[in-house]
Design an enzyme around this catalytic site. Structure first.
Site, PDB file in Angstrom:
ATOM      1  N   SER A 190      18.614   3.891 -21.394  1.00 45.24           N
ATOM      2  CA  SER A 190      17.928   4.267 -20.225  1.00 45.24           C
ATOM      3  C   SER A 190      16.932   5.121 -20.704  1.00 45.24           C
ATOM      4  O   SER A 190      15.931   5.620 -19.663  1.00 45.24           O
ATOM      5  CB  SER A 190      18.837   4.809 -19.203  1.00 45.24           C
ATOM      6  OG  SER A 190      19.339   5.815 -20.064  1.00 45.24           O
TER       7      SER A 190
ATOM      8  N   GLN B 140      23.271   4.246 -13.280  1.00 48.90           N
ATOM      9  CA  GLN B 140      22.136   4.285 -14.134  1.00 48.90           C
ATOM     10  C   GLN B 140      21.079   3.770 -13.579  1.00 48.90           C
ATOM     11  O   GLN B 140      19.901   4.148 -13.597  1.00 48.90           O
ATOM     12  CB  GLN B 140      22.566   3.878 -15.535  1.00 48.90           C
ATOM     13  CG  GLN B 140      21.455   4.021 -16.431  1.00 48.90           C
ATOM     14  CD  GLN B 140      21.708   3.832 -17.862  1.00 48.90           C
ATOM     15  OE1 GLN B 140      22.295   4.551 -18.532  1.00 48.90           O
ATOM     16  NE2 GLN B 140      21.396   2.638 -18.404  1.00 48.90           N
TER      17      GLN B 140
ATOM     18  N   LYS C 155     -18.859  -7.886   3.633  1.00 53.33           N
ATOM     19  CA  LYS C 155     -17.815  -7.201   3.670  1.00 53.33           C
ATOM     20  C   LYS C 155     -17.414  -5.600   3.207  1.00 53.33           C
ATOM     21  O   LYS C 155     -18.050  -5.315   2.182  1.00 53.33           O
ATOM     22  CB  LYS C 155     -16.469  -7.895   3.151  1.00 53.33           C
ATOM     23  CG  LYS C 155     -16.318  -9.379   3.575  1.00 53.33           C
ATOM     24  CD  LYS C 155     -15.607  -9.415   4.895  1.00 53.33           C
ATOM     25  CE  LYS C 155     -14.098  -8.955   5.265  1.00 53.33           C
ATOM     26  NZ  LYS C 155     -13.397 -10.250   4.634  1.00 53.33           N
TER      27      LYS C 155
ATOM     28  N   GLU D 172      -4.405  -0.855   3.745  1.00 52.94           N
ATOM     29  CA  GLU D 172      -3.686  -2.195   3.573  1.00 52.94           C
ATOM     30  C   GLU D 172      -2.732  -1.812   2.741  1.00 52.94           C
ATOM     31  O   GLU D 172      -1.492  -2.464   2.817  1.00 52.94           O
ATOM     32  CB  GLU D 172      -4.605  -3.342   3.420  1.00 52.94           C
ATOM     33  CG  GLU D 172      -5.474  -3.849   4.450  1.00 52.94           C
ATOM     34  CD  GLU D 172      -6.496  -4.921   4.072  1.00 52.94           C
ATOM     35  OE1 GLU D 172      -6.070  -5.989   3.780  1.00 52.94           O
ATOM     36  OE2 GLU D 172      -7.784  -4.270   4.101  1.00 52.94           O
TER      37      GLU D 172
ATOM     38  N   SER E  19     -16.204  -7.304  -1.176  1.00 51.77           N
ATOM     39  CA  SER E  19     -15.451  -8.698  -1.403  1.00 51.77           C
ATOM     40  C   SER E  19     -16.304  -8.989  -2.434  1.00 51.77           C
ATOM     41  O   SER E  19     -17.558  -9.045  -2.696  1.00 51.77           O
ATOM     42  CB  SER E  19     -15.879  -9.242   0.065  1.00 51.77           C
ATOM     43  OG  SER E  19     -15.788 -10.668  -0.465  1.00 51.77           O
TER      44      SER E  19
ATOM     45  N   THR F 142      -0.426  -0.444  25.639  1.00 52.57           N
ATOM     46  CA  THR F 142       1.148  -0.891  25.576  1.00 52.57           C
ATOM     47  C   THR F 142       0.875  -2.491  25.400  1.00 52.57           C
ATOM     48  O   THR F 142       0.003  -3.041  25.905  1.00 52.57           O
ATOM     49  CB  THR F 142       1.777  -0.758  26.922  1.00 52.57           C
ATOM     50  OG1 THR F 142       1.346  -1.372  28.002  1.00 52.57           O
ATOM     51  CG2 THR F 142       1.967   0.718  27.284  1.00 52.57           C
ATOM     52  N   HIS F 143       1.480  -3.092  24.595  1.00 52.64           N
ATOM     53  CA  HIS F 143       1.545  -4.460  24.275  1.00 52.64           C
ATOM     54  C   HIS F 143       0.159  -4.738  23.736  1.00 52.64           C
ATOM     55  O   HIS F 143      -0.474  -5.746  23.877  1.00 52.64           O
ATOM     56  CB  HIS F 143       1.953  -5.432  25.308  1.00 52.64           C
ATOM     57  CG  HIS F 143       2.979  -4.840  26.151  1.00 52.64           C
ATOM     58  ND1 HIS F 143       4.239  -5.536  26.060  1.00 52.64           N
ATOM     59  CD2 HIS F 143       3.234  -4.142  27.447  1.00 52.64           C
ATOM     60  CE1 HIS F 143       5.163  -5.040  26.778  1.00 52.64           C
ATOM     61  NE2 HIS F 143       4.527  -4.026  27.697  1.00 52.64           N
TER      62      HIS F 143
HETATM   63  N1  ARG Z   1      22.155   7.363 -18.857  1.00 54.87           N
HETATM   64  C1  ARG Z   1      23.345   7.628 -17.740  1.00 54.87           C
HETATM   65  C2  ARG Z   1      22.963   7.571 -16.497  1.00 54.87           C
HETATM   66  O1  ARG Z   1      21.871   7.596 -16.158  1.00 54.87           O
HETATM   67  C3  ARG Z   1      23.817   8.966 -18.200  1.00 54.87           C
HETATM   68  C4  ARG Z   1      25.430   9.316 -17.982  1.00 54.87           C
HETATM   69  C5  ARG Z   1      26.299   8.385 -18.717  1.00 54.87           C
HETATM   70  N2  ARG Z   1      27.469   8.663 -18.757  1.00 54.87           N
HETATM   71  C6  ARG Z   1      28.212   8.047 -19.211  1.00 54.87           C
HETATM   72  N3  ARG Z   1      29.622   8.285 -19.087  1.00 54.87           N
HETATM   73  N4  ARG Z   1      28.074   6.864 -19.718  1.00 54.87           N
HETATM   74  O2  ARG Z   1      23.743   7.504 -15.558  1.00 54.87           O
END
Ligand code: ARG
Length: 458
Positions: A22, A321, A282, A289, A276, A154-155
């Site tokens: 991660s 995670q 434009k 938007e 545009s 309204t509407h």
């Molecule tokens: N990278 C993990 C998360 O974001 C951290 C916690 C991981 N803990 C574990 N027991 N694998 O959730």
């Protein structure tokens, strides 16, 4: 080599490594991770669990890592999986054995819960501040436009006369509630999970209240299993953000309509409009938007989190995670939208004459015309019918209520007299709606003062 490699006979498959890692997104938590570790090491020392020497080495090591990350000298590796193990690995490379003592009485489960709470605390404050700026911008314009008559709808059909101030103050009320909701969310968010360990705390004599205090929390998460498995605060946060975006998208929709040639109620500043590639004439309200469109991603974050958390057994599961990318995207999107919407709105020109011109068409004083007859003694239902017939007559003859003669009026009720014209004058119609919360300038001024007070209390 993985920090957890002890019980394994093989290296992890490269694909699993990439899948599991991660670091590409949780590296954003580096500051919170370091802050949490500094507090944790301080508490370990105060409770006699590590020596002062180790504490000093850990803390100065962590500070040097922080500096190197901020100056761009240090890069993280996906080999070390996540931000927590990256920092611990680098720390140990730098200071040796003391680095290996940092994780005493802690798990990544309470560590990640801590980091994300710290992160969300400051994001919540940032978004609340952006809302505050938007509310102030609305109030500033409202203070100048309490007698600028425009039609309300309204509407999407013209209804009754209000002022531009009254109209936009409705949005200030929404954003005020959004700030109140965020403040409420922050209360449940600002509790410290650290010390929950993997899920059942620890046998070391830790002091959870001390770390909570060092990190500016209001208290601790009371149940260690809940502490590591709770992500309610993220769901609440995304729900609050979904509401902010819903409000913003409504405001955007009005602005998009208002700057169309059909309305011309406002003109956006050139710096907040786009052109545009093919149509030279434009001038597009892209900012509004895009804010309207980005509402979808924020709703998506809320649904993602609800679905990730659905049916998860206690306590930590790796599914969790998946909370980060979506909540980070939610924060970025809301902050970005608010920070560009506010100056776009602030710099727009409000076209007073066009508001007034739109108000004078569409019989938006018909209710007042009926109320006039009520004041002369007619029951409201009869008055309503008489004015309905008068409107029908106007539509057929191309007139409006202001241009009917008293004689023509008397066809619909003998109670009509020459004082009808001041009764249906648009400014008077607005002025006379003095009820609390109504569009008369004096009511709107009270509304503005009350809103300012409530906003300051947050
Ligand atoms: N990278 C993990 C998360 O974001 C951290 C916690 C991981 N803990 C574990 N027991 N694998 O959730």
């Amino acid at each position: 080599m993985k920090l957890w490699s002890g019980r394994f006979s093989k290296d992890v498959d490269g694909r699993v490594n990439d899948f599991n890692s991660s670091i590409s997104f949780d590296k954003r938590l580096y500051k919170q991770d370091i802050e949490g570790s500094i507090a944790h090491s301080q508490m370990l020392y105060e409770c006699g669990i590590i020596t002062d020497e180790d504490r000093k080495a850990i803390q100065s090591g962590l500070k040097s890592i922080l500096e190197d990350v901020e100056s761009g000298k240090l890069d993280f590796s996906s080999e070390a999986e996540d931000i927590h193990m990256n920092i611990e690995t680098i720390l140990t490379e730098r200071i040796g054995d003391a680095g290996k003592r940092l994780h005493t009485a802690r798990s990544r489960n309470d560590q990640v819960a801590l980091d994300i709470r710290l992160y969300m605390r400051s994001e919540t404050d940032d978004i609340s501040e952006e809302l505050n700026k938007l509310i102030s911008a609305i109030v500033k314009i409202a203070e100048k436009t309490t007698d600028w008559v425009m039609p309300s709808y309204t509407h999407l059909q013209r209804a009754q006369p209000v002022s531009f101030a009254h109209y936009i103050m409705a949005y200030a009320q929404m954003f005020l509630r959004d700030r109140q909701r965020l403040a409420d969310c922050r209360k449940r968010l600002n509790l410290c999970p650290l010390g929950a360990g993997a899920l059942a705390t620890t046998t070391y004599p830790i002091d959870r209240y001390m770390t909570a205090q060092l990190l500016g929390f209001d208290g601790i998460c009371e149940n260690s299993m809940d502490a590591v498995s709770d992500r309610d605060f993220l769901i609440e946060f995304c729900s609050d953000c979904a509401m902010i975006m819903m409000h913003l998208s409504r405001f955007c929709e009005e602005i998009i309509l208002w700057c169309s040639s059909e309305f011309r109620f406002i003109t956006l500043d050139d710096a907040f409009s786009t052109g545009s590639s093919i149509m030279p004439q434009k001038k597009n309200p892209d900012v509004a938007e895009l804010c309207r469109g980005k509402t979808g991603r924020v709703y998506g974050s809320l649904i993602t989190l609800l679905t990730v958390m659905k049916s998860l057994p206690l306590a930590y599961n790796k599914d969790m995670q998946e909370d980060k990318e979506t909540v980070f995207d939610c924060c970025d999107t809301v902050k970005m939208c608010l920070s560009v919407f506010t100056p776009m709105f602030e710099t727009a020109t409000v076209n007073k004459e066009n508001l007034r011109a739109a108000a004078s068409k569409g019989f938006i004083n018909a209710t007042d015309c009926a109320d006039y007859l009520v004041r002369k003694g007619l029951p409201f239902r009869d008055a309503y019918k008489a004015v309905g017939r008068a409107v029908m007559y106007c539509e057929k003859t191309g007139k409006d209520l202001e241009s009917l003669t008293v004689e023509e009026y008397r066809e619909f009720s003998p109670l009509f007299d020459s004082d009808i014209y001041s009764a249906i004058n648009l400014e008077n119609c607005m002025l006379n709606r003095k009820a609390a919360g109504g569009p008369s300038p004096e009511s709107v001024k009270i509304q503005i003062e009350n809103l300012k007070k409530a906003n300051e209390l947050i």
